[in-house]
Design an enzyme around this catalytic site. Structure first.
Site, PDB file in Angstrom:
ATOM      1  N   CYS A   1       0.862  -1.189   0.000  1.00 28.78           N
ATOM      2  CA  CYS A   1       0.000   0.000   0.000  1.00 28.78           C
ATOM      3  C   CYS A   1       0.893   1.231   0.000  1.00 28.78           C
ATOM      4  O   CYS A   1       2.105   1.135  -0.232  1.00 28.78           O
ATOM      5  CB  CYS A   1      -0.942  -0.010   1.206  1.00 28.78           C
ATOM      6  SG  CYS A   1      -0.092   0.208   2.786  1.00 28.78           S
ATOM      7  N   ALA A   2       0.326   2.391   0.277  1.00 27.53           N
ATOM      8  CA  ALA A   2       1.103   3.631   0.206  1.00 27.53           C
ATOM      9  C   ALA A   2       2.082   3.770   1.361  1.00 27.53           C
ATOM     10  O   ALA A   2       3.253   4.114   1.164  1.00 27.53           O
ATOM     11  CB  ALA A   2       0.171   4.840   0.159  1.00 27.53           C
TER      12      ALA A   2
END
Length: 380
Positions: free
Chosen positions: A78-79
């Site tokens: 994910c980020a």
């Protein structure tokens, strides 16, 4: 028989890259939103990935279970890490052996992989620092315990620790041009080391700090006898400068890449600079020794690396296979480098302002500005 829950494991950016470099199979479940995934993701020869946004998995991961292979390592990305950890934990409860990426894509963007390029006839060495997730390439040239750093990225601790480990005193810091895709670490390095920072005055018309003017008359040397030859090579920017070392290595900045050439439009002056770009690539570089190895400031794809993780190629080979160097018609060349270009780098105007010293983003702001690919080349 019930499902045996397991604990998810953490994989660092370094460990993930080593798997890619060793061509081990890696299956990535990227849970960022669709736009972020399509814009920029982890890639490699043996990497397979799918994108299922995190919000689609809040009520359960059952829909993704059948899409995961049984015979490959699975990495959730994910980020920033939190979302991938949550999803990985849900998968682990279903008995899936799974990792999540430590620090998310932000850590991937900032990881630097140091690799030795080769030795010099004078006894020194050249090292390349590969910023894997961003496609940036920085360099350290070492001779007799003294060093030159070229195109330093913002995260300078890697350079400092490497130099300390090798017993190298950094004497000079060079930028091939005013960068638009990442924040230069040159000024921070100067503060930490006291080294001289060199930049072309043609790129420094709006900078707010002091620097050493980089011209072809500049005398830059380290150790007993290693001189850095300065070659004015405009086109990507009006001040773009190349460096030749030991008649063996040519540091091309963003003028020439392994699979493309530099774009001339990031300062809004493509029509003005296209002639300079062609002259540098089709005349100036052609007069240099063809056995030179080019060492660019960026790369676009992991497959541009060799088995050791190095990004380099011989100049003579470039004139055979690099499509940006084989456009005979001048008008076709002009259209190629000014029309239908890839999107410009994220926040490139703000990054240029930062590199001029006009704005001073904090660490979080700088990291956010740099997220995404570099997009400095004409071809994707």
């Amino acid at each position: 028989m019930g499902i045996t829950a397991v604990q998810p494991k953490i994989l660092s950016a370094k460990e993930a890259f080593n798997r890619i470099l060793e061509e081990k199979d890696l299956f990535i479940l990227d849970v960022r939103n669709e736009g972020e995934y399509s814009d920029w993701r982890i890639e490699g020869k043996t990497v397979e990935s799918i994108n299922i946004p995190y919000f689609n998995l809040l009520d359960g991961v059952e829909e993704v279970l059948e899409k995961l292979p049984k015979d490959k390592e699975i990495l959730v990305v994910c980020a920033k890490e939190g979302s991938s950890q949550f999803v990985a934990e849900q998968l682990a409860e279903h008995g899936v052996e799974v990792y999540y990426l430590e620090g998310g894509m932000k850590s991937w963007s900032e990881y630097l992989h140091p690799v030795k390029i080769g030795d010099l006839s004078t006894g020194g060495s050249v090292y390349q620092f590969v910023r894997v997730g961003k496609g940036c390439l920085s360099y350290l040239i070492e001779q007799d315990g003294e060093g030159v750093i070229i195109d330093a990225v913002r995260t300078i601790d890697d350079f400092l620790s490497f130099a300390e480990e090798k017993g190298i005193t950094i004497r000079h810091i060079l930028d091939t041009h005013l960068h638009a895709d990442h924040i230069s670490g040159a000024r921070k390095l100067r503060e930490k080391t006291g080294a001289s920072y060199w930049l072309s005055p043609k790129d420094a018309g709006e900078v707010s700090y002091e620097y050493e003017p980089l011209t072809e008359d500049s005398k830059i040397s380290i150790g007993n006898d290693l001189e850095i030859k300065v070659i004015y090579s405009p086109g990507h920017t009006i001040g773009s400068t190349s460096f030749m070392v030991d008649n063996k290595y040519l540091f091309t900045g963003d003028i020439l890449f392994v699979e493309s050439i530099g774009r001339p439009d990031l300062a809004g002056l493509a029509e003005d600079w296209v002639g300079d770009l062609r002259n540098t690539l089709y005349k100036l570089y052609k007069e240099l020794p063809e056995e030179l190895f080019i060492l660019p400031a960026h790369f676009g794809k992991v497959n541009e690396m060799d088995s050791q993780g190095r990004v380099m190629a011989s100049l003579d080979k470039m004139y055979q296979v690099n499509e940006g160097l084989t456009i005979e018609d001048e008008e076709v060349f002009r259209k190629t480098v000014t029309e239908n270009l890839p999107p410009q780098p994220n926040s490139y105007q703000e990054i240029r302002q930062s590199n001029m010293g006009k704005i001073n983003p904090d660490e979080d702001q700088a990291r956010e500005m740099e997220i995404g690919p570099n997009r400095c080349a004409v071809h994707n």
